[in-house]
Design a protein around this motif. Structure first.
Motif, PDB file in Angstrom:
ATOM      1  N   ALA A   3       6.899   2.561  -4.406  1.00  0.00           N
ATOM      2  CA  ALA A   3       6.964   1.246  -5.057  1.00  0.00           C
ATOM      3  C   ALA A   3       8.369   0.654  -4.959  1.00  0.00           C
ATOM      4  O   ALA A   3       8.533  -0.560  -4.792  1.00  0.00           O
ATOM      5  CB  ALA A   3       6.539   1.373  -6.515  1.00  0.00           C
ATOM      6  N   ARG A   4       9.390   1.520  -5.058  1.00  0.00           N
ATOM      7  CA  ARG A   4      10.770   1.025  -4.918  1.00  0.00           C
ATOM      8  C   ARG A   4      11.055   0.570  -3.486  1.00  0.00           C
ATOM      9  O   ARG A   4      11.788  -0.398  -3.257  1.00  0.00           O
ATOM     10  CB  ARG A   4      11.762   2.107  -5.313  1.00  0.00           C
ATOM     11  CG  ARG A   4      11.802   2.413  -6.804  1.00  0.00           C
ATOM     12  CD  ARG A   4      13.031   3.240  -7.169  1.00  0.00           C
ATOM     13  NE  ARG A   4      13.100   4.513  -6.466  1.00  0.00           N
ATOM     14  CZ  ARG A   4      12.570   5.642  -6.921  1.00  0.00           C
ATOM     15  NH1 ARG A   4      11.914   5.658  -8.081  1.00  0.00           N
ATOM     16  NH2 ARG A   4      12.690   6.766  -6.229  1.00  0.00           N
ATOM     17  N   GLU A   5      10.492   1.285  -2.522  1.00  0.00           N
ATOM     18  CA  GLU A   5      10.738   0.961  -1.118  1.00  0.00           C
ATOM     19  C   GLU A   5       9.981  -0.288  -0.670  1.00  0.00           C
ATOM     20  O   GLU A   5      10.384  -0.948   0.290  1.00  0.00           O
ATOM     21  CB  GLU A   5      10.324   2.139  -0.235  1.00  0.00           C
ATOM     22  CG  GLU A   5      11.150   3.401  -0.427  1.00  0.00           C
ATOM     23  CD  GLU A   5      12.508   3.320   0.228  1.00  0.00           C
ATOM     24  OE1 GLU A   5      12.713   2.439   1.096  1.00  0.00           O
ATOM     25  OE2 GLU A   5      13.381   4.145  -0.131  1.00  0.00           O
ATOM     26  N   ALA A   6       8.875  -0.601  -1.359  1.00  0.00           N
ATOM     27  CA  ALA A   6       8.063  -1.758  -0.979  1.00  0.00           C
ATOM     28  C   ALA A   6       8.830  -3.056  -1.211  1.00  0.00           C
ATOM     29  O   ALA A   6       9.727  -3.126  -2.052  1.00  0.00           O
ATOM     30  CB  ALA A   6       6.761  -1.759  -1.766  1.00  0.00           C
ATOM     31  N   LYS A   7       8.444  -4.088  -0.489  1.00  0.00           N
ATOM     32  CA  LYS A   7       9.174  -5.357  -0.495  1.00  0.00           C
ATOM     33  C   LYS A   7       8.694  -6.279  -1.611  1.00  0.00           C
ATOM     34  O   LYS A   7       8.116  -7.346  -1.376  1.00  0.00           O
ATOM     35  CB  LYS A   7       9.044  -6.021   0.871  1.00  0.00           C
ATOM     36  CG  LYS A   7       9.623  -5.163   2.008  1.00  0.00           C
ATOM     37  CD  LYS A   7       9.330  -5.743   3.373  1.00  0.00           C
ATOM     38  CE  LYS A   7       9.875  -4.859   4.491  1.00  0.00           C
ATOM     39  NZ  LYS A   7       9.530  -5.364   5.836  1.00  0.00           N
ATOM     40  N   ASP A   8       8.913  -5.833  -2.856  1.00  0.00           N
ATOM     41  CA  ASP A   8       8.647  -6.628  -4.054  1.00  0.00           C
ATOM     42  C   ASP A   8       7.285  -7.330  -4.020  1.00  0.00           C
ATOM     43  O   ASP A   8       7.191  -8.551  -4.143  1.00  0.00           O
ATOM     44  CB  ASP A   8       9.757  -7.657  -4.253  1.00  0.00           C
ATOM     45  CG  ASP A   8       9.744  -8.225  -5.676  1.00  0.00           C
ATOM     46  OD1 ASP A   8       9.289  -7.509  -6.591  1.00  0.00           O
ATOM     47  OD2 ASP A   8      10.165  -9.377  -5.862  1.00  0.00           O
ATOM     48  N   PRO A   9       6.192  -6.552  -3.879  1.00  0.00           N
ATOM     49  CA  PRO A   9       4.865  -7.166  -3.782  1.00  0.00           C
ATOM     50  C   PRO A   9       4.314  -7.538  -5.159  1.00  0.00           C
ATOM     51  O   PRO A   9       4.729  -6.972  -6.177  1.00  0.00           O
ATOM     52  CB  PRO A   9       4.032  -6.047  -3.168  1.00  0.00           C
ATOM     53  CG  PRO A   9       4.663  -4.812  -3.753  1.00  0.00           C
ATOM     54  CD  PRO A   9       6.135  -5.091  -3.838  1.00  0.00           C
ATOM     55  N   LEU A  35      -5.592 -10.112   4.801  1.00  0.00           N
ATOM     56  CA  LEU A  35      -4.434 -10.066   3.917  1.00  0.00           C
ATOM     57  C   LEU A  35      -3.285  -9.323   4.609  1.00  0.00           C
ATOM     58  O   LEU A  35      -3.496  -8.564   5.553  1.00  0.00           O
ATOM     59  CB  LEU A  35      -4.784  -9.351   2.615  1.00  0.00           C
ATOM     60  CG  LEU A  35      -5.823 -10.013   1.712  1.00  0.00           C
ATOM     61  CD1 LEU A  35      -6.127  -9.118   0.513  1.00  0.00           C
ATOM     62  CD2 LEU A  35      -5.344 -11.378   1.229  1.00  0.00           C
ATOM     63  N   THR A  36      -2.091  -9.560   4.119  1.00  0.00           N
ATOM     64  CA  THR A  36      -0.937  -8.849   4.657  1.00  0.00           C
ATOM     65  C   THR A  36      -0.501  -7.777   3.669  1.00  0.00           C
ATOM     66  O   THR A  36      -0.562  -7.967   2.457  1.00  0.00           O
ATOM     67  CB  THR A  36       0.231  -9.807   4.911  1.00  0.00           C
ATOM     68  OG1 THR A  36       0.594 -10.472   3.695  1.00  0.00           O
ATOM     69  CG2 THR A  36      -0.153 -10.838   5.957  1.00  0.00           C
ATOM     70  N   ALA A  37      -0.040  -6.650   4.211  1.00  0.00           N
ATOM     71  CA  ALA A  37       0.347  -5.539   3.352  1.00  0.00           C
ATOM     72  C   ALA A  37       1.552  -4.823   3.931  1.00  0.00           C
ATOM     73  O   ALA A  37       1.669  -4.654   5.154  1.00  0.00           O
ATOM     74  CB  ALA A  37      -0.803  -4.557   3.180  1.00  0.00           C
ATOM     75  N   ASP A  38       2.438  -4.420   3.064  1.00  0.00           N
ATOM     76  CA  ASP A  38       3.554  -3.549   3.413  1.00  0.00           C
ATOM     77  C   ASP A  38       3.086  -2.123   3.137  1.00  0.00           C
ATOM     78  O   ASP A  38       2.981  -1.709   1.978  1.00  0.00           O
ATOM     79  CB  ASP A  38       4.776  -3.909   2.556  1.00  0.00           C
ATOM     80  CG  ASP A  38       5.987  -3.051   2.866  1.00  0.00           C
ATOM     81  OD1 ASP A  38       6.029  -2.443   3.953  1.00  0.00           O
ATOM     82  OD2 ASP A  38       6.899  -2.990   2.012  1.00  0.00           O
ATOM     83  N   VAL A  39       2.763  -1.382   4.187  1.00  0.00           N
ATOM     84  CA  VAL A  39       2.193  -0.047   4.049  1.00  0.00           C
ATOM     85  C   VAL A  39       3.326   0.981   4.100  1.00  0.00           C
ATOM     86  O   VAL A  39       4.022   1.101   5.111  1.00  0.00           O
ATOM     87  CB  VAL A  39       1.158   0.241   5.149  1.00  0.00           C
ATOM     88  CG1 VAL A  39       0.544   1.626   4.960  1.00  0.00           C
ATOM     89  CG2 VAL A  39       0.069  -0.833   5.146  1.00  0.00           C
ATOM     90  N   VAL A  40       3.484   1.713   2.989  1.00  0.00           N
ATOM     91  CA  VAL A  40       4.557   2.692   2.863  1.00  0.00           C
ATOM     92  C   VAL A  40       3.927   4.066   2.657  1.00  0.00           C
ATOM     93  O   VAL A  40       3.147   4.265   1.722  1.00  0.00           O
ATOM     94  CB  VAL A  40       5.481   2.360   1.671  1.00  0.00           C
ATOM     95  CG1 VAL A  40       6.595   3.403   1.554  1.00  0.00           C
ATOM     96  CG2 VAL A  40       6.062   0.957   1.812  1.00  0.00           C
ATOM     97  N   VAL A  44       0.871  -1.168   0.000  1.00  0.00           N
ATOM     98  CA  VAL A  44       0.000   0.000   0.000  1.00  0.00           C
ATOM     99  C   VAL A  44       0.907   1.218   0.000  1.00  0.00           C
ATOM    100  O   VAL A  44       1.728   1.378   0.906  1.00  0.00           O
ATOM    101  CB  VAL A  44      -0.937   0.027   1.220  1.00  0.00           C
ATOM    102  CG1 VAL A  44      -1.780   1.298   1.213  1.00  0.00           C
ATOM    103  CG2 VAL A  44      -1.829  -1.208   1.243  1.00  0.00           C
ATOM    104  N   VAL A  45       0.780   2.057  -1.025  1.00  0.00           N
ATOM    105  CA  VAL A  45       1.614   3.251  -1.150  1.00  0.00           C
ATOM    106  C   VAL A  45       0.726   4.484  -1.026  1.00  0.00           C
ATOM    107  O   VAL A  45      -0.219   4.660  -1.809  1.00  0.00           O
ATOM    108  CB  VAL A  45       2.380   3.274  -2.483  1.00  0.00           C
ATOM    109  CG1 VAL A  45       3.131   4.596  -2.654  1.00  0.00           C
ATOM    110  CG2 VAL A  45       3.348   2.095  -2.558  1.00  0.00           C
ATOM    111  N   ILE A  46       1.024   5.321  -0.056  1.00  0.00           N
ATOM    112  CA  ILE A  46       0.275   6.551   0.197  1.00  0.00           C
ATOM    113  C   ILE A  46       1.258   7.718   0.098  1.00  0.00           C
ATOM    114  O   ILE A  46       2.288   7.716   0.767  1.00  0.00           O
ATOM    115  CB  ILE A  46      -0.370   6.530   1.597  1.00  0.00           C
ATOM    116  CG1 ILE A  46      -1.251   5.291   1.781  1.00  0.00           C
ATOM    117  CG2 ILE A  46      -1.171   7.813   1.849  1.00  0.00           C
ATOM    118  CD1 ILE A  46      -1.609   4.999   3.237  1.00  0.00           C
TER     119      ILE A  46
END
Length: 299
Positions: free
Chosen positions: A75-81, A32-37, A7-9
């Motif tokens: 998107a770059r910081e997220a863990k390759d979702p 669900l699991t999410a990497d919230v950035v 999740v990118v905000i």
């Protein structure tokens, strides 16, 4: 094992709204699991410090290089979702909406999914759009006719899932495959038209934008505000988008129609449209962030 999605905000002076959005994410994920950035574009109202104090997301402090740049950074910081949910900070997610969007994203040929958008009082917000054309640049949106209106306005068009040209960028779920194929969001727009550009570029590559009414969110609107400068960005970027996708003669015609349309709005609505007209006809009056002040036809 990685997250189900990122999740990118992207925030900019969003302290008064982003906390409420973050509070709605757990129920919206429905297991669900999410990497919230959260990418903060240089807010001056304490947004970054407020987000940093929470334990349910990661904060990325950034210069204000524009909305698209913030999305790409997140998107770059997220863990390759496998999927990226892009959210404006001024939305509230309904419980269970994210799994419904993911289910739609798995349909063949789908690269983006847009939810149904509601206003704070629960009314349907007309969030679906048609591709910009010369006829739709004539300022005749009020007719509601598909030939002349970029807005999809018929309530029946919001009742069932469908493929659309593009949709409001307040919330878009994008497959990683689609995101990477397009090459991320075009940062030259800075603000406005970036979601239109991305959706149409994705369609060119075979990735459709799908509307899913079973997924619902509320859009508060206006978190970063709109003024003369941002309105000028919006209008100039419409011309840039069209010019980049069509021949030069067609682009000049679109430019002329846009000037004429904004002139009519200047008579009715005043200063913001006057500022936009000046930005169109005098390149030196364009916001510097757009980087197109050296030529009359913005591209």
């Amino acid at each position: 094992m990685g997250s189900d999605l990122a999740v990118v905000i992207v925030t900019y002076n969003s302290a008064h709204v982003v906390g409420n959005l973050l509070d709605t994410i757990p129920a919206a994920l429905a297991g669900l699991t999410a990497d919230v950035v959260v990418v903060d574009n240089g807010s001056a109202d304490g947004t970054a410090d407020m987000v940093a104090g929470r334990g349910d997301c990661r904060l990325v402090r950034s210069e204000n290089d524009g909305y698209s740049a913030g999305i790409n950074r997140g998107a770059r910081e997220a863990k390759d979702p496998p999927a990226i949910l892009v959210l404006n900070p001024d939305v509230l997610l309904a419980p269970g909406c994210v799994p419904r969007m993911l289910a739609a994203l798995r349909l063949p040929g789908t690269g983006l999914v847009a939810p149904q958008v509601r206003t704070p009082d629960g009314a349907l917000y007309r969030s679906l759009r048609r591709e910009p054309t010369l006829a739709r640049a004539m300022g005749l949106n009020f007719t509601g006719l598909p030939l002349f209106s970029e807005y999809v306005s018929a309530p029946a068009d919001y009742a069932t899932p469908r493929v659309v040209d593009w949709a409001l960028g307040a919330a878009l779920l994008i497959s990683r495959e689609c995101f990477d194929a397009v090459g991320g969001w075009d940062e030259t727009y800075f603000l406005y038209s970036e979601e239109t550009d991305f959706s149409l570029a994705a369609r060119d590559l075979g990735f459709a934008t799908r509307y899913e009414p079973a997924a619902v969110l509320t859009h508060i609107g206006g978190a970063s505000g709109q003024n003369e400068k941002t309105h000028a960005m919006q209008i100039v970027n419409r011309v840039r988008l069209y010019a980049r996708r069509h021949s030069r003669p067609a682009a000049w015609l679109y430019y002329g129609l846009t000037v004429a349309s904004e002139l009519t709005w200047a008579v009715r609505a005043g200063r913001r449209s006057v500022f936009a007209v000046l930005a169109l006809i005098r390149p030196s009056r364009r916001p510097a962030e757009l980087g197109c002040s050296d030529r009359l036809l913005p591209s």
